[in-house]
Design a protein around this motif. Structure first.
Motif, PDB file in Angstrom:
ATOM      1  N   GLN A  36       0.836  -1.130   0.106  1.00 63.60           N
ATOM      2  CA  GLN A  36       0.004  -0.065  -0.040  1.00 63.60           C
ATOM      3  C   GLN A  36       0.707   1.348   0.228  1.00 63.60           C
ATOM      4  OE1 GLN A  36      -2.640   0.099   3.294  1.00 63.60           O
ATOM      5  NE2 GLN A  36      -3.721   2.188   2.546  1.00 63.60           N
ATOM      6  N   CYS A  37       2.137   1.213   0.788  1.00 64.68           N
ATOM      7  CA  CYS A  37       2.902   2.280   0.690  1.00 64.68           C
ATOM      8  C   CYS A  37       3.489   2.663  -0.532  1.00 64.68           C
ATOM      9  CB  CYS A  37       3.940   1.990   1.833  1.00 64.68           C
ATOM     10  SG  CYS A  37       5.200   3.287   1.842  1.00 64.68           S
ATOM     11  N   LEU A  38       3.688   1.506  -1.207  1.00 67.85           N
ATOM     12  CA  LEU A  38       4.646   1.675  -2.478  1.00 67.85           C
ATOM     13  C   LEU A  38       3.470   2.447  -3.487  1.00 67.85           C
ATOM     14  CD1 LEU A  38       6.755  -1.377  -3.234  1.00 67.85           C
ATOM     15  CD2 LEU A  38       7.461   0.775  -2.693  1.00 67.85           C
ATOM     16  N   ALA A  39       2.442   1.897  -3.351  1.00 70.56           N
ATOM     17  CA  ALA A  39       1.246   2.341  -4.139  1.00 70.56           C
ATOM     18  C   ALA A  39       1.087   3.960  -4.115  1.00 70.56           C
ATOM     19  CB  ALA A  39       0.085   1.519  -4.096  1.00 70.56           C
ATOM     20  N   GLY A  40       1.320   4.369  -2.887  1.00 74.59           N
ATOM     21  CA  GLY A  40       1.125   5.792  -2.506  1.00 74.59           C
ATOM     22  C   GLY A  40       2.361   6.594  -2.988  1.00 74.59           C
ATOM     23  N   ILE A  41       3.558   5.874  -3.183  1.00 72.13           N
ATOM     24  CA  ILE A  41       4.843   6.639  -3.733  1.00 72.13           C
ATOM     25  C   ILE A  41       4.733   6.633  -5.222  1.00 72.13           C
ATOM     26  CG2 ILE A  41       7.183   6.227  -3.984  1.00 72.13           C
ATOM     27  CD1 ILE A  41       7.320   4.719  -1.071  1.00 72.13           C
ATOM     28  N   LEU A 142      19.819  -2.175  -2.476  1.00 77.96           N
ATOM     29  CA  LEU A 142      19.532  -0.746  -2.430  1.00 77.96           C
ATOM     30  C   LEU A 142      18.082  -0.305  -2.298  1.00 77.96           C
ATOM     31  CD1 LEU A 142      21.612   1.417  -2.043  1.00 77.96           C
ATOM     32  CD2 LEU A 142      21.188   2.123  -4.212  1.00 77.96           C
ATOM     33  N   LEU A 143      17.190  -1.002  -3.216  1.00 81.59           N
ATOM     34  CA  LEU A 143      15.979  -0.718  -3.260  1.00 81.59           C
ATOM     35  C   LEU A 143      15.127  -1.504  -2.277  1.00 81.59           C
ATOM     36  CD1 LEU A 143      15.278  -1.111  -7.388  1.00 81.59           C
ATOM     37  CD2 LEU A 143      15.260   1.163  -6.042  1.00 81.59           C
ATOM     38  N   VAL A 144      15.464  -2.529  -2.063  1.00 83.19           N
ATOM     39  CA  VAL A 144      14.967  -3.277  -0.738  1.00 83.19           C
ATOM     40  C   VAL A 144      15.062  -2.409   0.578  1.00 83.19           C
ATOM     41  CG1 VAL A 144      14.836  -5.294   0.709  1.00 83.19           C
ATOM     42  CG2 VAL A 144      15.124  -5.470  -1.779  1.00 83.19           C
ATOM     43  N   SER A 145      16.200  -2.148   0.694  1.00 85.36           N
ATOM     44  CA  SER A 145      16.584  -1.310   2.110  1.00 85.36           C
ATOM     45  C   SER A 145      15.771   0.101   2.095  1.00 85.36           C
ATOM     46  CB  SER A 145      18.152  -1.024   2.256  1.00 85.36           C
ATOM     47  OG  SER A 145      18.656  -2.252   2.424  1.00 85.36           O
ATOM     48  N   LEU A 146      15.866   0.841   0.976  1.00 80.90           N
ATOM     49  CA  LEU A 146      15.282   2.271   1.107  1.00 80.90           C
ATOM     50  C   LEU A 146      13.691   2.117   0.752  1.00 80.90           C
ATOM     51  CD1 LEU A 146      17.881   3.900  -1.437  1.00 80.90           C
ATOM     52  CD2 LEU A 146      17.399   4.148   0.837  1.00 80.90           C
ATOM     53  N   LEU A 149      12.729   1.349   4.654  1.00 80.62           N
ATOM     54  CA  LEU A 149      12.911   2.653   5.347  1.00 80.62           C
ATOM     55  C   LEU A 149      11.858   3.629   4.771  1.00 80.62           C
ATOM     56  CD1 LEU A 149      16.654   2.342   5.611  1.00 80.62           C
ATOM     57  CD2 LEU A 149      15.007   2.094   7.348  1.00 80.62           C
ATOM     58  N   ALA A 150      11.390   3.631   3.568  1.00 83.01           N
ATOM     59  CA  ALA A 150      10.763   4.676   2.904  1.00 83.01           C
ATOM     60  C   ALA A 150       9.119   4.435   3.650  1.00 83.01           C
ATOM     61  CB  ALA A 150      10.417   4.801   1.621  1.00 83.01           C
ATOM     62  N   CYS A 151       8.818   3.291   3.998  1.00 79.53           N
ATOM     63  CA  CYS A 151       7.326   3.014   4.402  1.00 79.53           C
ATOM     64  C   CYS A 151       7.628   2.469   5.978  1.00 79.53           C
ATOM     65  CB  CYS A 151       7.012   1.654   3.572  1.00 79.53           C
ATOM     66  SG  CYS A 151       6.999   2.052   1.910  1.00 79.53           S
ATOM     67  N   ASN A 152       8.555   2.425   6.544  1.00 84.13           N
ATOM     68  CA  ASN A 152       8.403   2.005   8.149  1.00 84.13           C
ATOM     69  C   ASN A 152       9.589   2.912   9.099  1.00 84.13           C
ATOM     70  OD1 ASN A 152       7.078  -1.014   8.027  1.00 84.13           O
ATOM     71  ND2 ASN A 152       8.337  -0.608   6.344  1.00 84.13           N
ATOM     72  N   GLY A 153       9.457   2.968  10.166  1.00 79.93           N
ATOM     73  CA  GLY A 153      10.583   3.781  11.048  1.00 79.93           C
ATOM     74  C   GLY A 153      10.107   5.226  11.053  1.00 79.93           C
ATOM     75  N   ARG A 154      11.079   5.868  11.742  1.00 83.39           N
ATOM     76  CA  ARG A 154      11.011   7.105  12.070  1.00 83.39           C
ATOM     77  C   ARG A 154      11.544   8.169  11.142  1.00 83.39           C
ATOM     78  NH1 ARG A 154      16.137   9.000  13.912  1.00 83.39           N
ATOM     79  NH2 ARG A 154      17.602   7.206  14.362  1.00 83.39           N
ATOM     80  N   GLN A 156      10.724   8.211   7.587  1.00 83.05           N
ATOM     81  CA  GLN A 156      10.093   7.801   6.196  1.00 83.05           C
ATOM     82  C   GLN A 156      10.392   8.945   5.175  1.00 83.05           C
ATOM     83  OE1 GLN A 156       6.194   6.000   6.423  1.00 83.05           O
ATOM     84  NE2 GLN A 156       6.762   5.286   8.610  1.00 83.05           N
ATOM     85  N   PRO A 157      10.075  10.130   5.588  1.00 83.18           N
ATOM     86  CA  PRO A 157      10.053  11.339   4.491  1.00 83.18           C
ATOM     87  C   PRO A 157      11.638  11.266   3.870  1.00 83.18           C
ATOM     88  CG  PRO A 157       8.839  12.129   6.369  1.00 83.18           C
ATOM     89  CD  PRO A 157       9.392  10.708   6.603  1.00 83.18           C
ATOM     90  N   PHE A 158      12.326  11.294   4.658  1.00 79.06           N
ATOM     91  CA  PHE A 158      13.894  11.358   4.187  1.00 79.06           C
ATOM     92  C   PHE A 158      14.292  10.087   3.479  1.00 79.06           C
ATOM     93  CE2 PHE A 158      18.306   9.655   4.556  1.00 79.06           C
ATOM     94  CZ  PHE A 158      19.078  10.913   4.013  1.00 79.06           C
ATOM     95  N   PHE A 159      13.846   8.817   3.663  1.00 81.26           N
ATOM     96  CA  PHE A 159      14.188   7.807   3.006  1.00 81.26           C
ATOM     97  C   PHE A 159      13.028   7.572   1.721  1.00 81.26           C
ATOM     98  CE2 PHE A 159      16.133   6.420   7.067  1.00 81.26           C
ATOM     99  CZ  PHE A 159      17.492   6.143   6.221  1.00 81.26           C
ATOM    100  N   ARG A 160      12.185   8.202   1.782  1.00 84.84           N
ATOM    101  CA  ARG A 160      11.285   8.216   0.665  1.00 84.84           C
ATOM    102  C   ARG A 160      11.876   8.988  -0.554  1.00 84.84           C
ATOM    103  NH1 ARG A 160       4.766   8.548   1.078  1.00 84.84           N
ATOM    104  NH2 ARG A 160       5.436   6.716   2.460  1.00 84.84           N
TER     105      ARG A 160
END
Length: 416
Positions: A36-41, A142-146, A149-154, A156-160
């Motif tokens: 769902q997060c990826l769909a929002g990105i 790289l894509l997995v980690s980022l 982190l773009a969808c979880n944790g404190r 998210q905006p930076f890693f997005r």
């Protein structure tokens, strides 16, 4: 930042929370939330120039790796004693290798210095600390980690932003391998640029039409120099010096943000520890005492700030600065760190692991990386030998104790 704190330690061999790139599978609920997060990105990425077909191709089949989340709060620049951190990053092995790289790439580095005004030793020091001169790029996709982190944790905006920047680099052709690996935080390449930094500052120095910091040493070293130049590097000026402080020096006056004219510090009794003269003039300078009154002290100028901006941690900036000094032929620090249990070089860490293996501890490969298995084995030996604290730390005290305990066993310890 060029590299998020944590990236540099991949090259140091120091303690790291999870040195291997073992992914932690998500639960069904986590996977659904990730999708769902990826769909929002997706619309954000398309608005920033990523093609729809590119987004769909690069994210197809991505699953989050939940093991990266604890690393947000385990950055070794802030959790490792400075003497341990520097012992693995500014050791004789890295100095010798760096001098070899200076000779091997002399002409390239001269062209980089001519164009960007940054000396060869500083550029090579960044290369050495960030990836051990191209030996250690990181093992996490790289894509997995980022994306995780773009969808979880404190943060998210930076890693997005970093995730979308990676998609831009892939979609635009600067990067060609969607499976490219790097640090847990997304830094990658010879000098471990974050994707947004790569997009802004990387240069095509070899003239092949691509900015390639993974497979092109010319692009990587020139991009590093370009970063430092844009961070305010002053050509021909020193980063700073180790100094001796006068008796009774007010430590509240120390700190990177507390600058005075150098002449003011000299008037207060600050001198170079090697007896050399401090530069003339009234350039602004700060006094650094990273481990307090009983440890080494430094005077730092504008170029230190440029290094600091690359990865905002005092320990990291000192590692670059001190390694560059050694590459110029310097002898290293004069003052000692305030500890009776100094840190270990990578050769000494491998010796420690060899001794632990000889005593029956299952720690895996002798690689100089102090991971959880090695720490548990150290702790067991500390308890057996009556050493305190029994904290699993890889220091000189446990190494000496195991050398003595292993005397006569036929072991041939590696010495530096």
């Amino acid at each position: 930042m060029a590299a998020l704190p944590g990236a540099a330690m991949s090259a140091s061999g120091a303690a790291a929370p999870t040195p291997a790139a073992t992914q932690q599978a998500p639960t069904a609920q986590q996977l659904a939330g990730f999708r769902q997060c990826l769909a929002g990105i997706r619309p954000q990425a398309l608005a920033q120039g990523v093609s729809g077909t590119g987004f769909d191709r690069f994210t197809a089949g991505l699953q989050p790796d939940m093991s990266v989340l604890p690393l947000l709060d385990s950055q070794p620049e802030f959790t490792t004693p400075l003497w341990d951190y520097l012992a693995g990053l500014v050791d004789e092995q890295r100095v010798e290798d760096g001098r070899a790289r200076l000779a091997e790439h002399r002409d390239l580095l001269a062209r980089v210095a001519a164009q960007y005004g940054v000396d060869a030793e500083t550029v090579v020091a960044v290369w050495g600390v960030e990836s051990d001169y191209g030996r250690v790029f990181g093992k996490r996709p790289l894509l997995v980690s980022l994306a995780t982190l773009a969808c979880n944790g404190r943060r998210q905006p930076f890693f997005r932003g970093e995730f979308i920047a990676t998609l831009q680099l892939l979609d635009g052709g600067d990067l060609r391998d969607p499976g490219i690996a790097g640090s847990w935080a997304g830094a990658f390449g010879h000098t471990q640029f974050m994707p947004t930094t790569y997009a802004r500052i990387a240069v095509d120095f070899d003239g092949d039409g691509r900015r390639d910091l993974v497979d092109s040493i010319p692009d990587a070293l020139a991009s590093t120099a370009n970063y430092l130049k844009r961070a305010g590097w002053q050509t021909g000026a020193p980063w700073g010096y180790e100094v001796r402080l006068p008796a009774g020096f007010d430590l509240s006056q120390a700190g990177r943000g507390k600058r005075r004219a150098l002449s003011d510090w000299v008037a207060r009794g600050v001198t170079r520890v090697d007896g050399g003269a401090l530069p003339a003039g009234d350039r602004q300078a700060a006094i650094l005492v990273p481990t307090g009154r009983d440890g080494p002290a430094f005077v730092a100028f504008r170029n230190y700030d440029a290094i600091y901006s690359y990865n905002a941690a005092e320990s990291y900036a000192l590692a670059i600065a001190l390694l560059a000094d050694r590459l110029r032929g310097g002898a290293g620090l004069v003052a000692s760190w305030p500890t009776d249990d100094p840190g270990l070089s990578r050769i000494q860490r491998r010796e420690l692991q060899t001794l632990l293996l000889a005593r029956g501890h299952d720690i895996g490969e002798v690689d100089g990386m102090i991971g959880s298995n090695t720490r548990r084995a150290i702790q067991a030996e500390q308890r057996r030998l009556g050493l305190t604290p029994d904290d699993g730390r890889a220091g000189m005290r446990i190494l000496r104790a195991l050398r003595e305990a292993g005397a006569g066993t036929g072991q041939s310890p590696l010495r530096e």
